[in-house]
Design an enzyme around this catalytic site. Structure first.
Site, PDB file in Angstrom:
ATOM      1  CG  ASP A 232      -0.403  -0.078   2.513  1.00  0.00           C
ATOM      2  OD1 ASP A 232       0.837  -0.083   2.617  1.00  0.00           O
ATOM      3  OD2 ASP A 232      -1.169  -0.129   3.499  1.00  0.00           O
ATOM      4  CB  SER A 233       4.561   1.764  -0.216  1.00  0.00           C
ATOM      5  OG  SER A 233       4.761   0.661  -1.083  1.00  0.00           O
TER       6      SER A 233
ATOM      7  CG  ASP B 155       0.371  -4.118   2.068  1.00  0.00           C
ATOM      8  OD1 ASP B 155       0.450  -4.865   3.060  1.00  0.00           O
ATOM      9  OD2 ASP B 155       1.063  -3.089   1.939  1.00  0.00           O
TER      10      ASP B 155
ATOM     11  CE  LYS C   4       3.417  -5.680   3.768  1.00  0.00           C
ATOM     12  NZ  LYS C   4       2.830  -4.527   4.485  1.00  0.00           N
TER      13      LYS C   4
ATOM     14  CD  GLU D  13       0.651  -1.440   7.828  1.00  0.00           C
ATOM     15  OE1 GLU D  13       0.326  -0.621   8.714  1.00  0.00           O
ATOM     16  OE2 GLU D  13       1.078  -1.106   6.709  1.00  0.00           O
TER      17      GLU D  13
ATOM     18  CD  GLU E 126       7.961   0.195   7.374  1.00  0.00           C
ATOM     19  OE1 GLU E 126       7.046  -0.581   7.025  1.00  0.00           O
ATOM     20  OE2 GLU E 126       8.087   1.346   6.923  1.00  0.00           O
TER      21      GLU E 126
HETATM   22  O1  KIV Z   1       3.494  -1.117   1.571  1.00  0.00           O
HETATM   23  C1  KIV Z   1       4.693  -1.386   1.511  1.00  0.00           C
HETATM   24  O2  KIV Z   1       5.360  -1.164   0.507  1.00  0.00           O
HETATM   25  C2  KIV Z   1       5.330  -1.989   2.674  1.00  0.00           C
HETATM   26  C3  KIV Z   1       6.816  -2.013   2.679  1.00  0.00           C
HETATM   27  C4  KIV Z   1       7.336  -0.702   3.128  1.00  0.00           C
HETATM   28  C5  KIV Z   1       7.362  -3.104   3.502  1.00  0.00           C
HETATM   29  O3  KIV Z   1       4.678  -2.411   3.575  1.00  0.00           O
END
Ligand code: KIV
Length: 272
Positions: A51-52, A90, A118, A120, A187
């Site tokens: 989600d970056s 994500d 993934k 968080e 992280e």
């Molecule tokens: O969203 C993302 O790109 C991430 C990385 C910074 C690990 O979670």
């Protein structure tokens, strides 16, 4: 570019074997077919549709505006470009706040081409982890500086510096492994804490800003290429691999993979 089917060559078993042999694997974020092809052909084992993308692709100042539709769109493009890497998708902000929503959204992410989802969070994602794993969806738990919680943290700050917080991160990592997580991503935490966690856990641990004593390293693709938008503050754990590449973008990804595997990246200057 012609499209190919994304037969996965790298699996969770591959990553577990790398950990057992005390070797390392390389991971990057990817958001489209072209870069997915370049990174996976360069030997990157894991592609994260992270989600970056809200920050580096869409220009937001956080990851919070990213939606399921955005992740699914980028996953579909990455899947088509991928040449055998494991794809991690994500779960965006507020996409796993209830059991029903977690299952529905994780299912969509897997159908779009991810091999792992993934999430968080710490102890509070244990129930979601159990729920997903029971239904055959592998989970990577993302701990430490979790960007979806920046409003609670008061910004992008290193986590786990004080001993109580460090102990909590270790305890929660063990708890999530017990709940069935297949991978842990840490992280922006102090390198000695990441090393302790990596030694205690049986599952592979991926680090970003967590020092070199983890099983895998991940970097945001734009950081690796030194093209992060100038209004985003680049953290100290970032290295521009394009700057030293004699063979352009492909060479930068190959240099990243090599540096991760031979242990020359990250150095102490990239660690907390
Ligand atoms: O969203 C993302 O790109 C991430 C990385 C910074 C690990 O979670």
């Amino acid at each position: 570019m012609s499209s190919t089917s994304s037969t996965t060559k790298i699996t969770l078993k591959t990553l577990e074997a790398i950990k057992r042999k005390a070797e390392r694997f390389a991971c990057v974020t990817a958001y489209d077919a072209t870069f997915a092809e370049i990174a996976s052909s360069a030997g990157v084992e894991v592609l994260l549709v992270g989600d970056s993308l809200g920050m580096v692709v869409q220009g937001h100042d956080s990851t919070l505006p990213v939606t399921m539709d955005h992740i699914l769109y980028h996953l579909d493009t990455v899947r088509r470009g991928n040449r055998g890497a494991l794809i991690m998708g994500d779960m965006p902000f507020m996409s796993y706040y209830s059991e029903g929503l977690t299952l529905e959204n994780a299912g969509q992410i897997m159908r779009a081409g991810a091999h792992v989802v993934k999430l968080e969070g710490g102890r509070w994602i244990a129930e979601s982890t159990r729920l997903l794993v029971e239904r055959g969806i592998p989970v990577c738990a993302h701990m430490g500086l979790t960007p979806q919680s920046i409003n609670r943290f008061g910004g992008f700050r290193v986590q786990g510096r004080d001993p109580d917080q460090a102990q909590t991160i270790l305890d929660e990592a063990l708890f999530l492994e017990e709940a069935g997580a297949s991978l842990l991503l840490l992280e922006a935490i102090p390198a000695p804490l990441a090393q302790r966690i990596t030694e205690r856990l049986h599952i592979p641990v991926i680090g970003i800003g967590a020092g070199k004593h983890v099983d895998g390293q991940i970097m945001v693709m734009h950081d690796l290429l030194g093209i992060t938008p100038p209004d985003i503050k680049v953290p100290k754990f970032v290295k521009n691999f394009l700057a030293e590449s004699q063979t352009g973008i492909r060479g930068a990804f190959e240099a990243f993979v090599k540096a991760v595997k031979d242990g020359s990246f990250p150095g102490p200057e990239h660690s907390y």
